[in-house]
Design an enzyme around this catalytic site. Structure first.
Site, PDB file in Angstrom:
ATOM      1  N   GLU A  57       0.826  -1.206   0.000  1.00 19.24           N
ATOM      2  CA  GLU A  57       0.000   0.000   0.000  1.00 19.24           C
ATOM      3  C   GLU A  57       0.862   1.257   0.000  1.00 19.24           C
ATOM      4  O   GLU A  57       1.914   1.289   0.626  1.00 19.24           O
ATOM      5  CB  GLU A  57      -0.929   0.015   1.226  1.00 19.24           C
ATOM      6  CG  GLU A  57      -1.870  -1.188   1.310  1.00 19.24           C
ATOM      7  CD  GLU A  57      -2.901  -1.232   0.192  1.00 19.24           C
ATOM      8  OE1 GLU A  57      -3.061  -0.209  -0.514  1.00 19.24           O
ATOM      9  OE2 GLU A  57      -3.538  -2.286   0.018  1.00 19.24           O
ATOM     10  N   CYS A  97      -7.784  -1.994   8.015  1.00 19.50           N
ATOM     11  CA  CYS A  97      -6.386  -1.965   7.563  1.00 19.50           C
ATOM     12  C   CYS A  97      -5.971  -0.539   7.240  1.00 19.50           C
ATOM     13  O   CYS A  97      -4.907  -0.075   7.649  1.00 19.50           O
ATOM     14  CB  CYS A  97      -6.187  -2.883   6.357  1.00 19.50           C
ATOM     15  SG  CYS A  97      -6.387  -4.612   6.798  1.00 19.50           S
ATOM     16  N   HIS A 137      -1.044  -5.718   2.001  1.00 22.26           N
ATOM     17  CA  HIS A 137      -2.223  -6.595   1.948  1.00 22.26           C
ATOM     18  C   HIS A 137      -1.842  -7.939   1.325  1.00 22.26           C
ATOM     19  O   HIS A 137      -1.060  -7.979   0.369  1.00 22.26           O
ATOM     20  CB  HIS A 137      -3.339  -5.952   1.127  1.00 22.26           C
ATOM     21  CG  HIS A 137      -4.364  -5.253   1.975  1.00 22.26           C
ATOM     22  ND1 HIS A 137      -4.686  -3.932   1.817  1.00 22.26           N
ATOM     23  CD2 HIS A 137      -5.150  -5.709   2.994  1.00 22.26           C
ATOM     24  CE1 HIS A 137      -5.629  -3.604   2.706  1.00 22.26           C
ATOM     25  NE2 HIS A 137      -5.924  -4.668   3.423  1.00 22.26           N
TER      26      HIS A 137
HETATM   27  N1  PCA Z   1      -8.191  -7.013   6.452  1.00 21.36           N
HETATM   28  C1  PCA Z   1      -9.172  -5.975   6.677  1.00 21.36           C
HETATM   29  C2  PCA Z   1      -9.166  -5.711   8.156  1.00 21.36           C
HETATM   30  C3  PCA Z   1      -8.428  -6.840   8.768  1.00 21.36           C
HETATM   31  C4  PCA Z   1      -7.777  -7.536   7.639  1.00 21.36           C
HETATM   32  O1  PCA Z   1      -6.979  -8.467   7.741  1.00 21.36           O
HETATM   33  C5  PCA Z   1      -8.938  -4.760   5.805  1.00 21.36           C
HETATM   34  O2  PCA Z   1      -8.410  -4.902   4.679  1.00 21.36           O
HETATM   35  O3  PCA Z   1      -9.269  -3.647   6.196  1.00 21.36           O
END
Ligand code: PCA
Length: 214
Positions: A80, A143, A167
């Site tokens: 990200e 996240c 991610h």
């Molecule tokens: N993914 C979610 C919240 C917790 C996770 O592992 C997200 O992408 O916001």
């Protein structure tokens, strides 16, 4: 010795497993010659998620922070670039709280760029034979929120430790119960990718420290 903080999230939504928690638990059991790794698993909770992250930062005093989370539907290790000042959950948190159209910090800036060398990290993962990409949105759920809160905290405290968010795709067993709809990646591959990110960051930061000392 340099120390990293690596965090994951507990499972949420339809899943009883979260790849980011699994990766973090693997890393916690590994030994690295050149750096230490502290880990934490954060709750998927509107307030407790970022509180747990800031607590971990204060307790472990890391040199750099990598937060991990699950993003079902992504096909690659997804680094990200930015966190935005918005909570717009598509799904309630694990406490049943659904927040929409609300700022995370009413007086905070609209967004923060993460402070990791994102392109360098992406190329390192790709060079290791693992799909990786840069992403312009971490969403508007937990996240994104913990990343924003972390970068906001570091900015306010004037701490210049590199910090960012990665991610991860679904694990194969998560994709298997949603037939045909989702790409997935093996846990071992994700652990290798995150290890590559840590090693690359370590090399970069050591270089910076060494040249700064010259
Ligand atoms: N993914 C979610 C919240 C917790 C996770 O592992 C997200 O992408 O916001």
């Amino acid at each position: 010795m340099m120390k990293f903080l690596v965090t994951g999230f507990e499972p949420f939504g339809q899943s009883s497993i979260n790849p980011s928690e699994q990766v973090v638990r693997h890393l916690a059991a590994m030994q690295f010659e050149e750096f230490g790794v502290a880990t934490a698993v954060l709750p998927v909770h509107r307030t407790r998620g970022s509180e747990a992250l800031i607590t971990a930062v204060l307790q472990t005093q890391p040199d750099a922070i990598i937060c991990l989370g699950e993003a079902g539907g992504r096909h690659a290790i997804s680094i990200e670039r930015v966190a935005i000042n918005l909570m717009d959950y598509g799904l309630a948190d694990n406490d049943g709280q659904l927040v929409q159209d609300a700022p995370i910090e009413p007086d905070g800036p609209a967004a923060y760029f993460t402070t990791l060398p994102v392109r360098k990290l992406m190329l390192a993962v790709q060079n290791g034979g693992i799909p990786a990409e840069l992403s312009l949105t971490a969403g508007a759920y937990l996240c994104n929120q913990v990343t924003y809160e972390l970068l906001h905290f570091l900015a306010k405290q004037q701490l210049d430790m590199p910090a960012g968010f990665v991610h991860l795709p679904f694990l194969p067993q998560q994709a298997a119960v949603r037939p045909g709809k989702f790409p997935s990646m093996a846990l071992e591959t994700m652990v290798t990718a995150v290890t590559t990110i840590l090693t690359t960051l370590h090399t970069k930061l050591c270089g910076t420290i060494t040249s700064a000392r010259k």
